[in-house]
Design a protein around this motif. Structure first.
Motif, PDB file in Angstrom:
ATOM      1  N   ILE A  69       0.813  -1.220   0.000  1.00 35.69           N
ATOM      2  CA  ILE A  69       0.000   0.000   0.000  1.00 35.69           C
ATOM      3  C   ILE A  69       0.849   1.274   0.000  1.00 35.69           C
ATOM      4  O   ILE A  69       0.304   2.372   0.004  1.00 35.69           O
ATOM      5  CB  ILE A  69      -0.991   0.039   1.183  1.00 35.69           C
ATOM      6  CG1 ILE A  69      -0.264  -0.014   2.533  1.00 35.69           C
ATOM      7  CG2 ILE A  69      -2.025  -1.075   1.059  1.00 35.69           C
ATOM      8  CD1 ILE A  69      -1.182   0.200   3.732  1.00 35.69           C
ATOM      9  N   THR A  70       2.162   1.137  -0.039  1.00 34.79           N
ATOM     10  CA  THR A  70       3.041   2.307   0.035  1.00 34.79           C
ATOM     11  C   THR A  70       2.711   3.323  -1.049  1.00 34.79           C
ATOM     12  O   THR A  70       2.721   4.532  -0.797  1.00 34.79           O
ATOM     13  CB  THR A  70       4.524   1.878  -0.072  1.00 34.79           C
ATOM     14  OG1 THR A  70       4.758   0.824   0.860  1.00 34.79           O
ATOM     15  CG2 THR A  70       5.457   3.038   0.223  1.00 34.79           C
ATOM     16  N   HIS A  71       2.397   2.865  -2.245  1.00 36.26           N
ATOM     17  CA  HIS A  71       2.112   3.772  -3.366  1.00 36.26           C
ATOM     18  C   HIS A  71       0.823   4.580  -3.165  1.00 36.26           C
ATOM     19  O   HIS A  71       0.619   5.588  -3.839  1.00 36.26           O
ATOM     20  CB  HIS A  71       2.042   2.987  -4.681  1.00 36.26           C
ATOM     21  CG  HIS A  71       0.896   2.018  -4.736  1.00 36.26           C
ATOM     22  ND1 HIS A  71       0.876   0.840  -4.015  1.00 36.26           N
ATOM     23  CD2 HIS A  71      -0.268   2.063  -5.412  1.00 36.26           C
ATOM     24  CE1 HIS A  71      -0.258   0.203  -4.257  1.00 36.26           C
ATOM     25  NE2 HIS A  71      -0.971   0.920  -5.101  1.00 36.26           N
ATOM     26  N   LEU A  72      -0.018   4.175  -2.236  1.00 32.60           N
ATOM     27  CA  LEU A  72      -1.273   4.883  -1.973  1.00 32.60           C
ATOM     28  C   LEU A  72      -1.134   5.915  -0.857  1.00 32.60           C
ATOM     29  O   LEU A  72      -2.076   6.655  -0.580  1.00 32.60           O
ATOM     30  CB  LEU A  72      -2.368   3.880  -1.599  1.00 32.60           C
ATOM     31  CG  LEU A  72      -2.736   2.857  -2.676  1.00 32.60           C
ATOM     32  CD1 LEU A  72      -3.663   1.788  -2.107  1.00 32.60           C
ATOM     33  CD2 LEU A  72      -3.355   3.547  -3.880  1.00 32.60           C
ATOM     34  N   ILE A  73       0.026   5.970  -0.220  1.00 31.29           N
ATOM     35  CA  ILE A  73       0.227   6.817   0.950  1.00 31.29           C
ATOM     36  C   ILE A  73       1.140   7.988   0.594  1.00 31.29           C
ATOM     37  O   ILE A  73       2.175   7.801  -0.049  1.00 31.29           O
ATOM     38  CB  ILE A  73       0.823   5.974   2.099  1.00 31.29           C
ATOM     39  CG1 ILE A  73      -0.206   4.912   2.512  1.00 31.29           C
ATOM     40  CG2 ILE A  73       1.232   6.843   3.267  1.00 31.29           C
ATOM     41  CD1 ILE A  73       0.330   3.860   3.411  1.00 31.29           C
ATOM     42  N   ASN A  74       0.747   9.181   1.018  1.00 31.95           N
ATOM     43  CA  ASN A  74       1.555  10.367   0.753  1.00 31.95           C
ATOM     44  C   ASN A  74       2.737  10.490   1.706  1.00 31.95           C
ATOM     45  O   ASN A  74       3.784  11.021   1.326  1.00 31.95           O
ATOM     46  CB  ASN A  74       0.702  11.635   0.853  1.00 31.95           C
ATOM     47  CG  ASN A  74      -0.412  11.627  -0.155  1.00 31.95           C
ATOM     48  OD1 ASN A  74      -1.492  11.132   0.129  1.00 31.95           O
ATOM     49  ND2 ASN A  74      -0.150  12.138  -1.340  1.00 31.95           N
TER      50      ASN A  74
END
Length: 163
Positions: A69-74
């Motif tokens: 989910i790293t790519h979904l987190i700012n």
């Protein structure tokens, strides 16, 4: 207007983790996400909502990578296990600053089971997640993310503030 969300990793992102020290990142998989969390996270991202995750686990980045989910987190922030409660609330303030938002523009998701003093987070809009009922009528409560929709959540905050 809500422009961002901050999630506590242990409290509301992962299921069946009660202690940050017992968490082995090598054993974490997307199956460890709380029911409906990934769908809700994608909804937030599609709406342009800023997202931060906070934790006291020093391996937070590795855990987020394992959860995919790293790519979904700012942004994400790691707190200190030895901090006092009032100092640990600063992690939410740091996350708000990193997202360039003020506390009233954010939803902070914490566990309904958490022993945190909610008064220390009073400048934020708080959503408690879990089975334990919340007595404070100014705090929104959800059992999990399985049927949660962002627009419905925002509407409930509007109703609370009008009461």
């Amino acid at each position: 207007m809500i422009k961002g969300c901050i999630f506590n990793l242990i409290d509301v992102v992962l299921k069946e983790v009660s202690n940050v020290d017992d968490l082995d990142p090598k054993l974490v998989t997307p199956d460890h996400l709380i029911d409906g969390f990934l769908v809700f996270l994608k909804e937030l991202k599609n709406k342009g909502i800023q997202i931060a995750v906070v934790s006291q686990n020093p391996l937070l980045k590795e855990i987020l990578d394992r959860l995919r989910i790293t790519h979904l987190i700012n942004n994400y922030f790691i707190g200190n296990n030895n901090e006092s409660l009032s100092a640990s609330t600063n992690i939410y303030t740091f996350a708000a600053t990193s997202l360039q938002l003020n506390p009233k523009e954010l939803l902070v998701f914490i566990s309904s089971e958490a022993s945190e003093d909610l008064n220390l987070l009073e400048s934020f809009n708080i959503v408690c997640v879990g089975s334990k009922p919340i007595e404070n009528t100014n705090i929104h409560h959800v059992t999990d993310f399985s049927s949660l929709k962002f627009n419905h959540l925002i509407a409930s905050f509007t109703n609370i503030s009008q009461n």
